[in-house]
Write an enzyme that holds these catalytic residues in place. Structure first.
Site, PDB file in Angstrom:
ATOM      1  N   MET A  29       0.847  -1.204   0.000  1.00 22.43           N
ATOM      2  CA  MET A  29       0.000   0.000   0.000  1.00 22.43           C
ATOM      3  C   MET A  29       0.880   1.252   0.000  1.00 22.43           C
ATOM      4  O   MET A  29       0.408   2.346   0.324  1.00 22.43           O
ATOM      5  CB  MET A  29      -0.937  -0.007   1.209  1.00 22.43           C
ATOM      6  CG  MET A  29      -1.895  -1.206   1.173  1.00 22.43           C
ATOM      7  SD  MET A  29      -3.425  -0.919   2.053  1.00 22.43           S
ATOM      8  CE  MET A  29      -2.841  -0.641   3.706  1.00 22.43           C
ATOM      9  N   GLY A  30       2.173   1.097  -0.355  1.00 26.15           N
ATOM     10  CA  GLY A  30       3.050   2.258  -0.427  1.00 26.15           C
ATOM     11  C   GLY A  30       3.514   2.705   0.946  1.00 26.15           C
ATOM     12  O   GLY A  30       3.475   1.940   1.906  1.00 26.15           O
ATOM     13  N   HIS A  33       8.886   1.239   3.557  1.00 26.04           N
ATOM     14  CA  HIS A  33       9.980   1.254   4.527  1.00 26.04           C
ATOM     15  C   HIS A  33      10.888   0.064   4.218  1.00 26.04           C
ATOM     16  O   HIS A  33      10.646  -0.687   3.254  1.00 26.04           O
ATOM     17  CB  HIS A  33       9.432   1.205   5.955  1.00 26.04           C
ATOM     18  CG  HIS A  33       8.410   0.128   6.178  1.00 26.04           C
ATOM     19  ND1 HIS A  33       8.732  -1.215   6.124  1.00 26.04           N
ATOM     20  CD2 HIS A  33       7.071   0.187   6.420  1.00 26.04           C
ATOM     21  CE1 HIS A  33       7.646  -1.937   6.350  1.00 26.04           C
ATOM     22  NE2 HIS A  33       6.613  -1.120   6.517  1.00 26.04           N
ATOM     23  N   HIS A  36       9.342  -3.376   3.444  1.00 25.28           N
ATOM     24  CA  HIS A  36       8.877  -3.574   2.065  1.00 25.28           C
ATOM     25  C   HIS A  36      10.074  -3.873   1.145  1.00 25.28           C
ATOM     26  O   HIS A  36      10.013  -4.754   0.284  1.00 25.28           O
ATOM     27  CB  HIS A  36       8.174  -2.324   1.536  1.00 25.28           C
ATOM     28  CG  HIS A  36       6.902  -1.964   2.237  1.00 25.28           C
ATOM     29  ND1 HIS A  36       6.773  -0.832   3.008  1.00 25.28           N
ATOM     30  CD2 HIS A  36       5.701  -2.574   2.288  1.00 25.28           C
ATOM     31  CE1 HIS A  36       5.545  -0.755   3.480  1.00 25.28           C
ATOM     32  NE2 HIS A  36       4.871  -1.801   3.070  1.00 25.28           N
ATOM     33  N   LYS A 147       4.816 -10.195   8.944  1.00 28.55           N
ATOM     34  CA  LYS A 147       4.306  -9.110   9.802  1.00 28.55           C
ATOM     35  C   LYS A 147       2.774  -9.175   9.880  1.00 28.55           C
ATOM     36  O   LYS A 147       2.180  -8.967  10.930  1.00 28.55           O
ATOM     37  CB  LYS A 147       4.781  -7.777   9.211  1.00 28.55           C
ATOM     38  CG  LYS A 147       4.018  -6.542   9.621  1.00 28.55           C
ATOM     39  CD  LYS A 147       4.353  -6.148  11.026  1.00 28.55           C
ATOM     40  CE  LYS A 147       3.768  -4.820  11.456  1.00 28.55           C
ATOM     41  NZ  LYS A 147       2.520  -4.426  10.903  1.00 28.55           N
TER      42      LYS A 147
HETATM   43  P1  AMP Z   1       1.434  -2.990   3.447  1.00 32.21           P
HETATM   44  O1  AMP Z   1       1.978  -1.921   2.555  1.00 32.21           O
HETATM   45  O2  AMP Z   1       1.431  -2.632   4.893  1.00 32.21           O
HETATM   46  O3  AMP Z   1       0.138  -3.565   2.946  1.00 32.21           O
HETATM   47  O4  AMP Z   1       2.469  -4.188   3.356  1.00 32.21           O
HETATM   48  C1  AMP Z   1       2.842  -4.736   2.125  1.00 32.21           C
HETATM   49  C2  AMP Z   1       3.580  -6.029   2.372  1.00 32.21           C
HETATM   50  O5  AMP Z   1       4.747  -5.762   3.146  1.00 32.21           O
HETATM   51  C3  AMP Z   1       2.743  -7.041   3.169  1.00 32.21           C
HETATM   52  O6  AMP Z   1       2.960  -8.343   2.649  1.00 32.21           O
HETATM   53  C4  AMP Z   1       3.295  -6.898   4.559  1.00 32.21           C
HETATM   54  O7  AMP Z   1       3.155  -8.059   5.351  1.00 32.21           O
HETATM   55  C5  AMP Z   1       4.764  -6.610   4.273  1.00 32.21           C
HETATM   56  N1  AMP Z   1       5.397  -5.939   5.409  1.00 32.21           N
HETATM   57  C6  AMP Z   1       4.932  -4.859   6.085  1.00 32.21           C
HETATM   58  N2  AMP Z   1       5.755  -4.554   7.100  1.00 32.21           N
HETATM   59  C7  AMP Z   1       6.766  -5.469   7.069  1.00 32.21           C
HETATM   60  C8  AMP Z   1       7.937  -5.703   7.863  1.00 32.21           C
HETATM   61  N3  AMP Z   1       8.229  -4.940   8.909  1.00 32.21           N
HETATM   62  N4  AMP Z   1       8.739  -6.733   7.533  1.00 32.21           N
HETATM   63  C9  AMP Z   1       8.446  -7.529   6.459  1.00 32.21           C
HETATM   64  N5  AMP Z   1       7.368  -7.367   5.682  1.00 32.21           N
HETATM   65  C10 AMP Z   1       6.542  -6.350   5.978  1.00 32.21           C
END
Ligand code: AMP
Length: 275
Positions: A29-30, A33, A36, A147
């Site tokens: 979702m952008g 960090h 990602h 996560k």
């Molecule tokens: P999001 O942008 O929060 O939807 O996350 C996108 C992807 O990154 C998802 O598969 C999350 O599980 C993964 N993700 C988010 N935070 C972390 C983290 N700290 N370590 C590893 N993967 C992550």
């Protein structure tokens, strides 16, 4: 010579031989960090070209949640991906949900309980958008972070049940130096809230140690008390579950997972660890 194939697995293996390159998808979702970025780097070990999708998916937010406030940092995200992603797919909501869109994918099994108790529409939104992104990019592999552990299991179930032609790879959680799981939502935290947030991973580790020698329900209750004492404003759940099914368990005979969702101020944080 013509090959005669009778199973889907063989058909896909044969077709894979005909494809010149392997591609990987990292749905996000952008507000990217290093967590990602670790997914993107891991993806590169499994494929030739990585596609990163950036889409803040409206259907996984309830009306009272933070869809409007969710950080959107496309320029910075593109800079972070410049050396690693072949393609960034940043669709509009209209592209994903055209006029008249009327299909929702509901996954049972691992969706039950935990996040669903507090965000009842969340996994239908996630499953629907993940299916759309997988069908749009048609990758060989797709990376998901541990996560969001329940989400990872829901995506695995979705892909198995619909026989989507992709291998799902789970990636360990990347943490800050003090153990706080990296999250786009950490940007919401004030300095004092950030200090409190660091206790979550510490309390989960302590609870795992206690769970090895005590009743699991007592260990969960102890964690909830410790979280309140540490200054968290709300505890949605702390649960020790079977690591594969997320079923309730009373002993640690099989691989287990501790999962938690809390609020610090008005920011909701989730974390989990293997037991
Ligand atoms: P999001 O942008 O929060 O939807 O996350 C996108 C992807 O990154 C998802 O598969 C999350 O599980 C993964 N993700 C988010 N935070 C972390 C983290 N700290 N370590 C590893 N993967 C992550």
């Amino acid at each position: 010579m013509t090959q005669i194939i009778t199973t889907v697995a063989e058909l896909r293996a044969a077709l894979a031989q005909l494809k010149p390159t392997r591609t990987g998808l990292v749905p996000t979702m952008g507000a990217l960090h290093d967590g990602h970025v670790s997914l993107v780097q891991d993806a590169k070990k499994h494929c030739d070209h990585v596609v990163v999708s950036i889409f803040v998916n409206p259907t996984q937010f309830a009306p009272h949640e933070d869809f409007d406030a969710y950080p959107r940092t496309l320029d910075a995200d593109l800079k972070k991906l410049a050396d690693s992603a072949a393609i960034v797919f940043a669709p509009t909501a209209r592209e994903i949900y055209p006029d008249g869109f009327a299909t929702t994918i509901t996954v049972g099994g691992p969706s039950a309980g935990l996040e669903t108790d507090f965000r009842p529409h969340f996994f239908a939104g996630v499953a629907t958008v993940v299916a759309k992104l997988l069908l749009a990019a048609l990758p060989d592999v797709a990376m998901f972070g541990e996560k969001d552990y329940q989400q990872l299991l829901v995506v695995r179930r979705l892909v198995r049940d619909l026989a989507l032609p992709v291998t799902i790879i789970g990636v360990p959680t990347l943490r800050e130096a003090d153990g706080l799981a990296m999250s786009s939502r950490n940007a919401y935290l004030s300095a004092e809230e950030r200090r409190i947030a660091a206790n979550l991973n510490v309390i989960l580790k302590e609870t795992i140690a206690k769970a090895r020698n005590s009743d699991l329900r007592a260990a969960e209750a102890g964690a909830i008390e410790a979280l309140w004492k540490a200054g968290f404003s709300h505890v949605d759940y702390v649960a020790i579950r079977d690591a594969e099914s997320l079923d309730h368990i009373t002993t640690l005979e099989r691989p287990a997972r501790i999962l938690a969702a809390v609020k610090v101020g008005s920011t909701r944080l989730i974390d989990n660890m293997a037991i």
